[in-house]
Design a protein around this motif. Structure first.
Motif, short mmCIF file in Angstrom:
data_model
loop_
_atom_site.label_atom_id
_atom_site.label_comp_id
_atom_site.label_asym_id
_atom_site.label_seq_id
_atom_site.Cartn_x
_atom_site.Cartn_y
_atom_site.Cartn_z
N ASP A 1 -0.69 -0.25 -2.22
CA ASP A 1 0.87 1.35 -2.64
C ASP A 1 1.67 0.57 -3.78
O ASP A 1 3.14 -0.48 -3.07
CB ASP A 1 0.31 1.76 -1.51
CG ASP A 1 1.16 1.67 -0.81
OD1 ASP A 1 1.27 1.21 -0.19
OD2 ASP A 1 0.66 3.14 0.47
N HIS B 1 6.65 -0.51 0.25
CA HIS B 1 5.05 -0.39 -0.76
C HIS B 1 5.86 -1.76 -1.80
O HIS B 1 5.15 -2.24 -1.87
CB HIS B 1 5.15 0.79 -1.28
CG HIS B 1 4.76 1.70 -0.55
ND1 HIS B 1 4.14 3.18 -0.65
CD2 HIS B 1 4.72 2.24 1.13
CE1 HIS B 1 3.76 3.60 -0.04
NE2 HIS B 1 4.02 3.64 1.21
N GLU C 1 1.26 6.71 -3.43
CA GLU C 1 0.71 7.32 -1.96
C GLU C 1 1.53 8.55 -1.70
O GLU C 1 1.28 8.76 -1.33
CB GLU C 1 1.12 5.53 -1.39
CG GLU C 1 -0.25 5.90 -0.27
CD GLU C 1 0.54 6.60 0.49
OE1 GLU C 1 0.36 7.66 1.38
OE2 GLU C 1 2.40 6.90 0.94
N GLU C 2 3.19 8.10 -2.03
CA GLU C 2 3.92 9.16 -1.27
C GLU C 2 3.97 10.94 -2.13
O GLU C 2 4.62 11.12 -1.70
CB GLU C 2 5.39 8.85 -1.48
CG GLU C 2 5.63 7.24 -1.11
CD GLU C 2 5.32 7.43 0.60
OE1 GLU C 2 5.32 8.26 1.28
OE2 GLU C 2 5.90 6.75 0.91
N HIS D 1 -0.11 -1.18 5.86
CA HIS D 1 0.99 -0.38 5.68
C HIS D 1 2.05 -1.20 6.85
O HIS D 1 1.92 -2.28 8.19
CB HIS D 1 0.87 0.74 6.26
CG HIS D 1 2.28 1.42 5.91
ND1 HIS D 1 3.13 1.64 5.94
CD2 HIS D 1 1.99 2.17 4.60
CE1 HIS D 1 4.20 2.14 4.68
NE2 HIS D 1 3.16 3.41 4.10
N CYS E 1 9.54 3.47 2.00
CA CYS E 1 8.21 2.84 3.18
C CYS E 1 8.24 1.41 3.09
O CYS E 1 6.38 1.08 3.68
CB CYS E 1 6.96 4.08 2.31
SG CYS E 1 6.22 4.56 3.80
#
Ligand SMILES: [Zn+2]
Length: 415
Positions: free
Chosen positions: A88, A115, A148-149, A177, A113
């Motif tokens: 992502d 990504h 994705e968020e 992740h 996050c």
């Protein structure tokens, strides 16, 4: 392993890409700069690249040349297997509070996050597999996903043909992740079965009849009724759901009225609803509606309930997870893997892929701090990710594709 050797050779490029992306975080479904960076990073590789129509996704297909009936001989690859690897790409509306020399240049936005590490890792996997394509016994689909968020890029990518991108249906899918806390740097963790929750939203409007605060019997006061529903929802969770198939309801917004002596016409509240199985998910939706409308009715009012489905439960297929875990231990050693006892009540839209294809999703600690327990979590303005793990992520994804395609090509349904 060859994948790890190649990963360490290209590590400087991957880390440079991650740092470039870190400076240009973008939000949601439209990530033009990120998309361009991915396209540029894949340039020179023999890939079939498709850009998203309704979102700035990138799908790349690599045709393997290994094994019997190779793609080279059969064109589109005949009936050969296909695996999907996902990264992502989107960031968060967070103002970065780190002093890095590659800090975010987009005000109010941050890759909080990790990504950016996912994108660099997936580019790395594509480069590794491209180099090893004579051994790749099928095709690999690389899924670079926006949103994705939120609001969710996986579903529209599926609608635009992601799972058929190689000309045949994807047989297995993998994602990873990174985490900025909780585990020592380089530790892999995960669990089979439910890994992350379904996250849905409810909006409830209790409709009464406004009036004077001194004469409530001449009005229909929605406020105590809405309060009663909010409290009853917690009773619903504990009395009607199995504690071993948990449900979480949190009312995060509650509003009604304008002044102390005025009874308003209505009161509204909104809640997030989390569940770990599709059975509990369907039941909680039905029961919230029933409880809200009937409790309101008992008081002579009405309630309107809007249920907004979000991401489904992320479930690791048992066999695919066991395969991923074995591959991690084989590549990195048993001391780099730890079993995750509990699922998380956060959510992830890779679950839309997982609903359609057996898949495995694993976590990797990128926590730079020795005191990992005290380190800021993902989504914090101080979340820090050590990108020395990016080559490990790339190697794992590539290794999963290589091994699984070989198994599938040999006719093995799972490891
Ligand atoms: Zn994330």
């Amino acid at each position: 392993m060859r994948t790890q050797e190649i990963a360490s050779t290209i590590a400087p490029d991957l880390i440079a890409l991650r740092r470039e992306l870190h400076q240009i975080p973008e939000l949601g479904m439209s990530l033009p700069l990120t998309q361009q960076a991915v396209v540029d990073a894949l340039k020179g590789l023999d890939l079939e690249v498709t850009l998203g129509k309704s979102l700035s996704s990138v799908v790349a297909v690599l045709r393997g040349r290994g094994g019997a009936g190779s793609s080279a001989a059969t064109g589109a690859g005949g009936g050969r297997p296909v695996v999907l690897l996902r990264g992502d790409m989107d960031a968060l509306p967070v103002t970065e509070d780190l002093s890095l020399d590659f800090v975010s240049r987009h005000e109010g936005l941050m890759h909080a996050c990790g990504h950016d590490l996912h994108v660099a890792g997936l580019v790395g996997a594509a480069r590794i597999l491209h180099e090893l394509r004579d051994e790749l016994e099928g095709d690999a689909v690389f899924m670079f996903q926006p949103g994705e968020e939120g609001p969710g890029g996986a579903k529209p990518m599926i609608d635009e043909g992601l799972l058929e991108a190689a000309g045949r249906r994807v047989d297995a899918a993998y994602a990873l992740h990174v985490y900025s806390s909780e585990h020592p740097l380089g530790m892999w963790f995960g669990r089979p079965g439910p890994l992350m929750a379904a996250a849905d939203e409810i909006k409830v409007r209790v409709v009464g009849e406004g009036g004077h605060g001194s004469q409530p019997f001449r009005a229909k006061d929605p406020i105590p009724v809405a309060c009663e529903i909010v409290v009853a929802l917690q009773t619903l969770v504990t009395r009607q759901f199995n504690v071993f198939d948990p449900v979480v309801i949190t009312v995060g917004k509650f509003a009604g009225g304008t002044k102390d002596n005025i009874i308003p016409d209505d009161a509204v509240f909104e809640a997030t609803v989390r569940s770990l199985s599709e059975v509990a998910r369907a039941e909680v939706a039905r029961k919230i509606e029933l409880l809200s409308t009937q409790l309101a009715e008992a008081h002579g009012l009405t309630a309107e309930v809007e249920y907004l489905p979000g991401y489904p439960v992320t479930v690791n297929d048992d066999a695919e997870y066991a395969f991923a875990k074995d591959t991690i231990i084989d590549l990195f050693g048993a001391d780099r893997y730890t079993h995750q006892r509990d699922p998380e009540m956060g959510s992830e839209d890779f679950s839309f892929v997982g609903q359609l294809v057996p898949s495995a999703y694993v976590n990797l600690s990128a926590c730079p701090a020795a005191d990992f327990d005290a380190a800021p979590d993902n989504h914090s303005p101080r979340a820090d990710f050590d990108d020395s793990v990016v080559p490990d992520g790339a190697a794992l994804l590539a290794e999963l594709a290589l091994r699984r395609l070989a198994q599938l090509n040999a006719g093995s349904p799972s490891s």
